[in-house]
Design a protein around this motif. Structure first.
Motif: not given
Length: 168
Positions: A52-60, A110-113, A134-146
């Protein structure tokens, strides 16, 4: 060129981006297809972030349009994580898929990309239970944490684990 001992699939021989990735890392592409002018590459999960890093930097491919998953239960490998990429400059789209096992499905973030991967990956984690290393904040986003379980898994009960309507 060869991919894991076999040639790049015939339908991808004339796809420049597939050839470029193969030339850069012959182990990155496990399979793929060209169907209705849409390119899909099956990427080895351990090579995803670098690819993914390569696709972004070398292949636009500067835009990540979405990340989702497919539960192929009872098939193995059970999960496919799907990445939709877009090169605005060339108006080219590319779909990447990574196959993951049913037990502890995990892949590098790929959040760093692309910063947009942050919420897309959280959604896949929430609904399918795929972990993104390596995700900066991997927690639920739609459902309650419990909340128990991951509702887009095929083995998730239709009414959930919380209650049945008989209890009301």
């Amino acid at each position: 060129g060869t991919v894991g001992g076999k040639m790049l699939p015939d339908t991808l021989q004339d796809v420049p981006i597939a050839r470029a990735i193969e030339d850069w890392d012959s182990d990155a592409i496990q399979d793929g297809k060209l169907d209705r002018e849409e390119t899909t590459l099956i990427i080895a999960s351990e090579r995803l972030a670098a690819t993914c890093r390569r696709l972004k930097t070398e292949h636009q491919f500067e835009r990540l349009c979405g990340v989702t998953a497919v539960d192929r239960f009872p098939a193995a490998p059970r999960f496919e994580v799907v990445y939709q990429l877009h090169s605005i400059k060339r108006n080219e789209r590319l779909r990447l898929k990574c196959r993951l096992p049913g037990e502890n499905p995990e892949i590098e973030s790929v959040a760093g990309v692309w910063r947009t991967a942050d919420w897309y990956e959280r959604e896949v984690f929430d609904l399918f239970g795929v972990k993104f290393r390596g995700h900066p904040n991997l927690r639920r986003i739609l459902l309650p944490s419990e909340w128990e379980g991951h509702p887009l898994r095929k083995d998730f009960p239709v009414h959930g684990y919380k209650y049945s309507y008989r209890d009301e």
